[in-house]
Design a protein around this motif. Structure first.
Motif, PDB file in Angstrom:
ATOM      1  N   LEU A 248       0.842  -1.269  -0.016  1.00  4.67           N
ATOM      2  CA  LEU A 248       0.103  -0.067   0.026  1.00  4.67           C
ATOM      3  C   LEU A 248       1.018   1.342  -0.131  1.00  4.67           C
ATOM      4  CD1 LEU A 248      -2.815   1.253   0.254  1.00  4.67           C
ATOM      5  CD2 LEU A 248      -2.568   1.600   2.719  1.00  4.67           C
ATOM      6  N   LEU A 249       0.462   2.124  -0.831  1.00  3.87           N
ATOM      7  CA  LEU A 249       1.133   3.289  -1.191  1.00  3.87           C
ATOM      8  C   LEU A 249       0.059   4.452  -0.944  1.00  3.87           C
ATOM      9  CD1 LEU A 249       3.461   2.713  -4.113  1.00  3.87           C
ATOM     10  CD2 LEU A 249       4.197   2.709  -1.472  1.00  3.87           C
ATOM     11  N   ASN A 250       0.348   5.583  -0.179  1.00  4.71           N
ATOM     12  CA  ASN A 250      -0.484   6.722  -0.138  1.00  4.71           C
ATOM     13  C   ASN A 250       0.363   7.938  -0.678  1.00  4.71           C
ATOM     14  OD1 ASN A 250      -2.913   5.578   1.263  1.00  4.71           O
ATOM     15  ND2 ASN A 250      -1.194   4.953   2.279  1.00  4.71           N
ATOM     16  N   TYR A 251      -0.287   8.807  -1.534  1.00  2.84           N
ATOM     17  CA  TYR A 251       0.341   9.905  -1.955  1.00  2.84           C
ATOM     18  C   TYR A 251      -0.641  11.146  -1.698  1.00  2.84           C
ATOM     19  CZ  TYR A 251       3.729   6.955  -4.988  1.00  2.84           C
ATOM     20  OH  TYR A 251       4.365   6.174  -5.341  1.00  2.84           O
ATOM     21  N   THR A 252       0.084  12.496  -1.280  1.00  5.55           N
ATOM     22  CA  THR A 252      -0.764  13.562  -1.886  1.00  5.55           C
ATOM     23  C   THR A 252      -0.589  13.894  -3.315  1.00  5.55           C
ATOM     24  OG1 THR A 252       0.897  15.106  -0.962  1.00  5.55           O
ATOM     25  CG2 THR A 252      -0.589  14.388   0.624  1.00  5.55           C
ATOM     26  N   GLU A 253      -1.596  14.328  -3.977  1.00  5.07           N
ATOM     27  CA  GLU A 253      -1.581  14.430  -5.347  1.00  5.07           C
ATOM     28  C   GLU A 253      -0.842  15.909  -5.430  1.00  5.07           C
ATOM     29  OE1 GLU A 253      -4.437  14.521  -3.254  1.00  5.07           O
ATOM     30  OE2 GLU A 253      -5.726  12.997  -3.939  1.00  5.07           O
ATOM     31  N   PRO A 254       0.079  15.805  -6.616  1.00  2.00           N
ATOM     32  CA  PRO A 254       0.785  17.106  -6.846  1.00  2.00           C
ATOM     33  C   PRO A 254      -0.169  18.477  -6.599  1.00  2.00           C
ATOM     34  CG  PRO A 254       1.126  15.572  -8.534  1.00  2.00           C
ATOM     35  CD  PRO A 254      -0.056  14.692  -7.584  1.00  2.00           C
ATOM     36  N   ASP A 255      -1.438  18.185  -7.173  1.00  3.21           N
ATOM     37  CA  ASP A 255      -2.251  19.670  -7.261  1.00  3.21           C
ATOM     38  C   ASP A 255      -2.977  19.556  -5.878  1.00  3.21           C
ATOM     39  OD1 ASP A 255      -3.840  17.401  -7.696  1.00  3.21           O
ATOM     40  OD2 ASP A 255      -4.557  18.366  -9.642  1.00  3.21           O
ATOM     41  N   ALA A 256      -2.851  18.587  -4.751  1.00  7.37           N
ATOM     42  CA  ALA A 256      -3.669  18.958  -3.587  1.00  7.37           C
ATOM     43  C   ALA A 256      -3.703  20.370  -3.125  1.00  7.37           C
ATOM     44  CB  ALA A 256      -3.018  17.649  -2.686  1.00  7.37           C
ATOM     45  N   PRO A 257      -4.633  20.604  -2.329  1.00 10.02           N
ATOM     46  CA  PRO A 257      -4.473  21.756  -1.632  1.00 10.02           C
ATOM     47  C   PRO A 257      -3.596  21.792  -0.349  1.00 10.02           C
ATOM     48  CG  PRO A 257      -6.842  20.967  -1.529  1.00 10.02           C
ATOM     49  CD  PRO A 257      -6.036  20.131  -2.225  1.00 10.02           C
TER      50      PRO A 257
END
Ligand code: OOB
Length: 573
Positions: free
Chosen positions: A362-371
């Protein structure tokens, strides 16, 4: 965000036809496959494309033979050169008798030979066991024995440590190990660039086979091995590269060990190659050395652990390097406090990304355009639409939305069982195949996870994982130690450090920190596992059911580390 089609970038227009493997047809015993209904679903959804890493390397080379693949110091390898060197190593290893399905412990730092050997093993269908650079005799002997490795690949001398001497000891203690192969001056062993077989056997084609074995951070005793198949790991890499906007202009700086999942495939070096970009390899993540590389190579993306991000952020205040090429600064491996995330964002701008991952999958990333709020306060969202997340209490009942609980997960790139670990697997997974991550998390309304702590007995020393039980099992061998318990103490830079409480045998004096450190080093324990503090106690406190009371000991360690006295305010007395 620059989005590139990976089929275009890699020259692979269509996924290769995937084969359904008849049951029981494994090269590698001791692994738990996904149930067929899940495997079929993951193939249908296009996650698993039936591509092996050998096929991928060749496709990358065909598409752009002269595009840079790897940079290390003054060395530059294009894709064709990487493929040729992988083939040379494959012939070399085949000549030494390495066959499909054999395990080979790969213990190289961030050098091009890591990848020539990695892809050579892929060409042979042999399986690299990715040891971390700081692993020492204790871990390596364990990995060799557990995997029954036939060969061990090492550098000659790295950061003043002679790996050939370590290898000689490992050879003595590992019955199945036949060869030590050295990248560099071989000493008494065999050179990696020696003569090889004239011909290679046919390349493996079954992408549902195990492609590599990653080492787990561990919670009980010695590290476990995590089987990753071609299908699941290629998806792990491709989906990460897409999310992170990797493309032909990506220049990824590998400043963390490439043997670790984060720098290898999240999206890491493999993600950069997948997308048509290149990777710069270094063992020096300190700002002085790394900033110079970022400037010289126009690095666009890198991955760091929280303590290093803080050093980088501080260094921007006086450093003069041009870091304007950097478009993605990933941070993960351990908790990044919101105030440190804010400092990093102030220093580097909106390029910061939090990654909460694990070698198990499992990998979780904040999206590059996340607030901004999401980037500062969460550890990201699951990578795949088919990552199943459950957050439960101690009886495996779902907790109400937004409440903190234990994270369980299953999905297209999360293991179904550790390698050869039936007993451990019985408790590490639920009956329906969810992996018990041991992390305490809560989910925000946007589906992002916030890591709040853990239930597992593991100390996270700035990203380096220390299983308390492993250190305890070693320390109790000391002749003056009757009993011991290892717990975390908070640390401003690393997040946590280790404290070992030791109870001396009657009439003996407990070893102090220096003596304990020398003893553990002598037993071959990796340096990051050596306790930062050692405190002696007459007895370990116990809970109502008679177990060592780690909560009380953790409180005592905190108290002592903060300068508290053993008598006044001692939480254990
Ligand atoms: C990464 O992988 P591992 O296998 O060395 O460690 C996994 C564990 C997680 O279970 C969690 O306890 C901790 O490390 N962790 C984090 C974190 N990222 C990992 N805890 C808090 N915040 C985070 N952002 O560490 C790893 C693998 C792939 C990508 C990134 C990290």
């Amino acid at each position: 965000m620059i989005f590139i089609s990976y089929s275009m970038a890699s020259g692979m227009d269509k996924p290769l036809p995937s084969r359904t493997r008849p049951k029981g047809d494994h090269v590698l015993d001791g692994c738990t496959p996904w149930p067929e209904e899940f495997a079929a679903r993951y193939r249908e959804a296009g996650y698993w494309r039936g591509e092996t890493f050998d096929q991928l390397l060749r496709a990358w080379t065909r598409a752009h033979p002269h595009r840079t693949a790897l940079v290390h110091g003054e060395r530059r390898l294009d894709r064709a050169e990487l493929e040729r060197s992988a083939d040379r190593v494959a012939r070399r290893l085949a000549g030494l008798g390495v066959r499909a399905g054999d395990r080979v412990v790969l213990h190289l730092p961030n050098v091009p030979e890591f990848f020539s050997t990695f892809f050579a093993l892929q060409r042979l269908g042999a399986i690299p066991v990715l040891a971390l650079p700081l692993h020492r005799r204790s871990e390596i002997v364990h990995l060799c024995r557990l995997s029954q490795a036939v060969a061990y690949v090492v550098p000659d001398v790295h950061q003043d440590f002679d790996h050939r001497e370590l290898a000689a000891e490992v050879l003595k203690e590992s019955p199945e190990l036949r060869h030590v192969v050295v990248a560099g001056d071989p000493g008494a062993h065999l050179p990696l660039d020696g003569p090889g077989a004239d011909d290679l056997p046919p390349a493996p084609e079954d992408a549902s086979e195990v492609a590599l074995l990653l080492v787990s951070g561990g919670t009980t005793g010695l590290p476990k091995l995590i089987p990753r198949t071609h299908d699941d790991y290629a998806y792990n890499v491709r989906a990460g590269a897409e999310l992170c906007g990797f493309g032909p202009d990506t220049v990824y700086l590998a400043a963390l060990p490439v043997a670790h999942n984060f720098a290898l495939g999240c999206p890491g070096v493999l993600g950069a190659l997948y997308a048509g970009g290149s990777a710069v390899l270094t063992d020096e993540p300190d700002p002085d050395a790394a900033f110079a590389l970022v400037e010289r190579e126009r690095v666009t993306a890198t991955a760091l652990v929280p303590p290093t991000v803080r050093m980088w952020a501080a260094a921007t205040e006086w450093g003069e390097a041009d870091l304007s090429s950097l478009r993605l600064l990933q941070v993960g491996g351990a908790r990044l406090l919101p105030e440190h995330a804010a400092q990093a964002r102030a220093a580097f701008g909106p390029v910061l990304q939090q990654v909460f991952g694990m070698a198990e999958g499992l990998l979780n990333y904040t999206e590059p355009d996340a607030p901004e709020d999401v980037v500062l306060h969460t550890q990201g969202r699951p990578l795949s639409a088919d990552d199943e997340i459950r957050i439960v209490d101690e009886d495996d009942r779902d907790v109400p939305p937004g409440t903190t609980g234990r994270l369980l997960t299953r999905g297209p790139y999360t293991l179904r069982g550790y390698y050869r670990a039936d007993e451990h697997n019985a408790t590490a997974f639920t009956a329906d195949g969810h992996y018990r991550t041991g992390d305490l998390v809560r989910r925000t309304p946007t589906g992002h996870l916030v890591v709040e702590g853990r239930v597992k007995e593991q100390i996270n020393r700035g990203g380096d994982k220390v299983a308390a039980a492993e250190v305890e099992e070693q320390l109790v061998h000391h002749p003056a130690v009757l009993d011991t318990a290892v717990v975390p103490v908070p640390d401003d830079l690393l997040g946590e450090r280790t404290c070992a409480f030791v109870v001396p045998v009657p009439g003996a004096t407990a070893p102090d920190r220096n003596e304990a450190a020398a003893f553990l080093r002598e037993r071959g324990l990796a340096p990051f596992k050596i306790p930062d503090r050692v405190e002696s106690l007459d007895a370990l406190p116990v809970t109502a059911v008679g177990k060592t009371d780690k909560k009380a000991l953790t409180a005592l360690a905190r108290h002592l580390a903060a300068g508290g006295s053993r008598t006044e305010g001692n939480p254990c007395s």
